[in-house]
Each structure stands twice: as C-alpha cells, then as structure tokens.
Design an enzyme around this catalytic site. Sequence first.
Site, PDB file in Angstrom:
ATOM      1  CB  CYS A   1       5.404  -1.441  16.864  1.00 46.38           C
ATOM      2  SG  CYS A   1       7.104  -1.162  16.341  1.00 46.38           S
TER       3      CYS A   1
ATOM      4  CD  GLU B   1      -2.909  -0.930   2.426  1.00 46.91           C
ATOM      5  OE1 GLU B   1      -4.116  -0.963   2.205  1.00 46.91           O
ATOM      6  OE2 GLU B   1      -2.443  -0.854   3.562  1.00 46.91           O
TER       7      GLU B   1
ATOM      8  CB  CYS C   1       6.564  -4.946   9.654  1.00 42.89           C
ATOM      9  SG  CYS C   1       7.834  -3.950  10.449  1.00 42.89           S
TER      10      CYS C   1
ATOM     11  CB  CYS D   1       0.863   6.845  11.185  1.00 44.94           C
ATOM     12  SG  CYS D   1       1.644   8.248  10.497  1.00 44.94           S
TER      13      CYS D   1
ATOM     14  CB  CYS E   1       2.327  -0.735  14.226  1.00 42.84           C
ATOM     15  SG  CYS E   1       2.510  -0.567  12.444  1.00 42.84           S
TER      16      CYS E   1
ATOM     17  CG  LEU F   1      12.060   8.029  21.528  1.00 44.28           C
ATOM     18  CD1 LEU F   1      13.308   7.178  21.500  1.00 44.28           C
ATOM     19  CD2 LEU F   1      12.388   9.433  22.055  1.00 44.28           C
TER      20      LEU F   1
ATOM     21  CB  CYS G   1       3.074   7.681   3.109  1.00 42.45           C
ATOM     22  SG  CYS G   1       3.556   6.502   4.367  1.00 42.45           S
TER      23      CYS G   1
END
Length: 363
Positions: A127, A103, A123, A348, A130, A230, A116
């Site tokens: 996280c 995407e 991945c 995001c 996410c 972070l 983006c």
Amino acid sequence: MSLSLEKKQKNFFDFNYQDLKQFLSKDLNIEEKKISMRAKQLWQSIYKKGLVEINNLSNFPIELRSQLNSLISLQKPKIIKTQKSNDGTIKWLIQLHDGNEVECVFIPEKTRGTLCISSQVGCTLNCRFCHTGTQRLVKNLNFSEIIYQVMVAKEQLNDWQEQKKITNIVLMGMGEPFYNYDNVKIAVEILNDKDGLNYGKKKITVSTAGIADKISLAAKEIGTYLALSLHAPTDEIRELIMPINKKFKIKDLVEQCKDYAKITKEKITLEYVMLRGINDSETCAKQLTKIMAQFPCKVNLIEFNPWPGVNYLPTERNDMEKFSKIIQDAGYVSTIRRSRGQDILGACGQLRTESERKKTTYQ
Ligand code: SAH
C-alpha cells in the site's frame, strides 16, 4: 558415533491446547485420567499467571516438574528496543528466536489498553501510504510468534491481574492477517481460551486490506471484530493507493462484508486513512456513504501518519471534520481516530523492521 538419547526440547508456546494434551500423554506418560487436569494447570499457570519457571509450578509434583523441565522450555523472544511516546504509547521491537524482528505497540487509554500486534514480518501488499509496505515480506509469523507478542507485552506491563491492562487486541501491526490465515486462526483460538489469555472475540479485531476470498470463511472460523482497510470509495482511487484492489474490487469486498456482518451480527469498521487531495473530497465522502448503505458498518477516519520518504500529506483537521460530518448527516457513525505514538513511528502504518529475507543466491 553413539546415538544421543537426549530428547530435543520443545517450546511450550508451539503447542495449542490439543497438542499440549498429546504431549503430556505421549512424552510425559501422564495417566489418561489426569491429562486434562495437568494440561489445564499448566495452561493457566503460564497464560493466566505468567509463570516463567517450571520449577515454580507448585501444583505439580517435584518429579513431574523436573521431567517437564528437561522436555520443554518456556523461553520467549527478547525485546531488543523499547520506545515510549510522549502520549504513553509504547513500542517494543522483539527479536524472534530465528533472528527476525517484529514490532508491537501498546496504546493506553483512559478506560482501556490496546495492544497492536503483527501477523507477518514485512508485507506483500505494498500500500503506497504504508511504511511496512516498503519492507518486503520476510515471513509469515507462526501462531506462537503472534502469541509471543502478547506474552512479552503482558510481562513488560506486569499484566497478570484479573483487571487487565491490555483489554483489547488488534491485529493491525505489520502484515496482512488473511495472508497468514491458519496461524492467525490458531492464535485467536489461544487468545480466546477462557483458561488462558481469555480475550473474548469482542475484544479482538482483525484488520484486513480486503482479501475477499478469506472474509466469509473468517466470519465462520475466527469470528472476531473485522476492520476493513477501505481507504477509498472507488476502484479508481483505491487502485492508485492499494495495489491489492487490482485483484479484489470494492464490489467483491461489499459482498463479503455483507456475509461477515450477517454471520457475526456485528458492524464492520471501515478504516479510511485521509490523504490530502487523494481521497478526501466531499464527493468521496458522498460516494463512501453509498458503500456504507450496503452492510452494517461504521467508519474510522485515520489521520495519515507520515514516515521518511513518503509522498503523501495528511488531510487538514477541519477538512477531516467536514468529511466526517457528511457521513454522519447521511446517518452513519464516523469517528476520527487520533493518532498515537507518532513520535516513535509507532502509529498505524509506521511499523517497519530491519529484517530482510535471506537471499539464497548472490547477484
Ligand atoms: N494489512 C492489514 C493490517 C495492517 S493494519 C490491513 O491493511 O488492514 C494497519 C492499518 O493502518 C491499516 O488500516 C492501514 O491501511 C493503516 N495505515 C497504513 N499506513 C498508514 C499511515 N501511514 N497512516 C495511517 N494509517 C496507515
């Protein structure tokens, strides 16, 4: 059985500039003194003007065009779904030549347009907040597959004028760019090429979850803006939400960021997704300022974007503002990033495709 003399077609987008010159000299037998000119013409026509048909390459002699046509293809992957948000954000689901899906998202603003793009399908980082993290890593994208996203988006937006619609590129889509370092490096070189896509290094941002052993190398070899995800001011909190922190501690990241900022002479953007009751207290804000004191940086507070099945809640708006004020009062830049494209899961951390890694054995 007769041996086929037919040469296998190559895809233009699998070439970097050097490869293209080599191809023109070896496979097309173009004479030495004309190679640079032909490479440049081809590169410019495709990356600057959006050429899709070799036959339309008017500055090439017809014979050369037909030779080229038989040897290379300009085929790009197809868009299989387009979603448009109420706020103008567009998300494209692209099917790569190998069938995997990726995407990318276009975010138009008053004075600029940001694309983006993704660096991996899936991945490995996991996280907790996410959505991409719930999809296993399927594969690293090849540099051409990273560039395709830009080309497909430019084609959709008809973005071939001097005044660009896509003014900025961020590697903030699916995946961890520094776990696909070599391809990201080549993709940035291609993006950067003045005769081609012509995105200056200050128009590109690479975002990392903090792969500490790649950061200073990237400063020297890639040199774009850096965003560091972070998301927490202490190792204890960071480890809870980002398993990668077990490997690379905040202290390591700070050292690397010092280096990065020294080499690129630019501030680093710290990304900080605000999770209610997890990392959004006043103490956290104060601890964050202690980190910010150590290298040139600014913080971008990100509204948490929920997705189906997630257990976190976004921080209330006025608590975000309080948090932001503590940082500003300490003398640092803090901005609150308004979320875009939430309604199409284009914001995001909301990207995820159905691609799965092919199993080699059946259980
Ligand atoms: N792996 C890289 C690139 C992904 S960038 C990195 O971690 O930086 C995507 C950004 O969105 C990262 O800062 C990520 O932490 C953040 N993000 C992930 N999930 C999110 C969510 N649900 N809401 C808001 N931001 C999120």
